[in-house]
Design an enzyme around this catalytic site. Structure first.
Site, PDB file in Angstrom:
ATOM      1  CG  ASP A 165      -2.011  -0.972   1.217  1.00  0.00           C
ATOM      2  OD1 ASP A 165      -2.056  -1.796   0.286  1.00  0.00           O
ATOM      3  OD2 ASP A 165      -2.851  -0.933   2.142  1.00  0.00           O
TER       4      ASP A 165
ATOM      5  CG  HIS B 137      -3.320   6.759   2.946  1.00  0.00           C
ATOM      6  ND1 HIS B 137      -2.600   6.895   4.110  1.00  0.00           N
ATOM      7  CD2 HIS B 137      -3.627   5.448   2.864  1.00  0.00           C
ATOM      8  CE1 HIS B 137      -2.475   5.707   4.696  1.00  0.00           C
ATOM      9  NE2 HIS B 137      -3.098   4.819   3.963  1.00  0.00           N
TER      10      HIS B 137
ATOM     11  CG  HIS C 130       2.545   0.291   4.255  1.00  0.00           C
ATOM     12  ND1 HIS C 130       2.384  -0.634   5.262  1.00  0.00           N
ATOM     13  CD2 HIS C 130       1.340   0.914   4.107  1.00  0.00           C
ATOM     14  CE1 HIS C 130       1.132  -0.559   5.724  1.00  0.00           C
ATOM     15  NE2 HIS C 130       0.495   0.364   5.042  1.00  0.00           N
TER      16      HIS C 130
ATOM     17  CG  HIS D 256      -4.594   2.317  -0.326  1.00  0.00           C
ATOM     18  ND1 HIS D 256      -5.594   1.758   0.444  1.00  0.00           N
ATOM     19  CD2 HIS D 256      -3.616   2.680   0.559  1.00  0.00           C
ATOM     20  CE1 HIS D 256      -5.240   1.765   1.704  1.00  0.00           C
ATOM     21  NE2 HIS D 256      -4.049   2.340   1.812  1.00  0.00           N
TER      22      HIS D 256
END
Length: 230
Positions: A15, A72, A170, A68
Site C-alpha cells: 500500500d 490517504h 508498504h 487505495h
C-alpha cells in the site's frame, strides 16, 4: 480436529506507493523470488510521470494494480464530504486507467489497519457497487511502518495462525522493505508458499456485488471515528 495443509499460503500486498525510493527495490526482490503481488496505489503518487511509470513497470512484471484512495488522509467512513467517493476513488481509478485489474481492485484506508465501520461511508459503498469495484481487505497487519526492522517476526507469527494470509506491507520510505527479502526467505524456509490471489473471506465485494456481509465495514450514516495511524 482438521489437520492443517502441508503448505500454507501468503498473499503479499503493498500500500501507499509507488515511490521512487522503495518500489523499484520491492519489484527487484519480488522478481528474484518469482513472486507476484498487488500494489494498492495512492492517486497522488500516480499523478506524477514517475509514479505512473513505476505502476506500469509493476503491471508489466505481472503484478496487479489496485486503488487505495487519492490522498490517504481520512477513511471514507469518517468523512462527511459527499464528494469524497469521487475525489478519492474515482479520481484515482482514472489515473490507474488501463493498468487496472479487470476486477477494479479497491482497498479502503484503515487508519492503522483496523477493520471497522470507518472504512466506508454509505456513499462510498454505493460508488463501489455502481462502479463494479472489488473491495479487498486483509487479515494480517505486521505494522512495518511502525517496526521497520522487526516486522517480519510479526508477519510470520500472524501467518502461522491461519492457512491463507493476506498481508499488508508498504512501499514507501520507512526503511522497512530492506527486510522484505529476508522475510520471504524465512517464510519459504518454514514451508509457506506465495500466491497472488486473495483469500475469499478478505474480499466482501466482487465486481460491485456483496459476497459477504458489508455492515461491519460501513458507517451508519454519521462519520465514524477511527484509530490514527502512527
Amino acid at each position: 480436529m482438521r489437520a492443517r495443509p502441508m503448505s500454507r499460503s501468503i498473499t503479499l500486498t503493498f500500500d501507499n506507493g509507488p515511490t521512487s525510493a522503495v518500489t523499484p527495490h520491492v519489484l527487484d526482490v519480488l522478481a528474484r523470488h518469482g513472486i507476484r503481488a498487488t500494489f494498492f496505489a495512492l492517486g497522488q503518487n500516480l499523478a506524477s510521470k514517475e509514479g505512473l511509470a513505476l505502476a506500469s513497470r509493476a503491471r508489466e512484471e505481472g503484478h496487479w494494480i489496485g486503488n487505495h484512495t487519492y490522498t490517504h488522509d481520512v477513511p471514507l467512513g469518517a468523512s462527511s464530504d459527499p464528494l469524497a467517493p469521487q475525489q478519492e476513488i474515482g479520481r484515482t481509478q482514472a489515473l490507474i486507467g488501463e493498468l487496472s485489474h479487470p476486477d477494479r481492485l479497491f482497498r479502503p484506508f484503515g487508519g492503522g489497519g483496523v477493520l471497522g465501520p470507518h472504512l466506508l461511508s454509505r456513499a462510498a459503498l454505493a460508488f463501489l457497487r455502481e462502479g463494479r469495484f472489488t473491495c479487498v481487505l486483509w487479515n494480517s497487519i505486521p505494522r512495518d511502518w511502525d517496526d521497520p526492522e522487526g516486522w517480519p517476526r510479526t508477519a510470520l507469527a500472524q501467518a502461522r495462525e491461519r492457512d491463507w494470509t493476506l498481508s499488508v506491507l508498504h512501499d514507501y520510505e520507512t526503511g522497512a522493505m530492506a527486510q522484505l527479502e529476508p522475510y520471504i526467505e524465512q517464510a519459504r524456509a518454514e514451508g509457506f508458499r506465495f500466491r497472488q490471489e486473495f483469500p475469499p473471506d478478505c474480499v466482501p465485494l466482487v465486481r460491485g456485488v456483496p459476497v459477504h456481509p458489508m455492515e461491519a465495514f460501513v458507517s451508519n450514516g454519521q462519520p465514524s471515528s477511527f484509530p490514527q495511524e502512527t
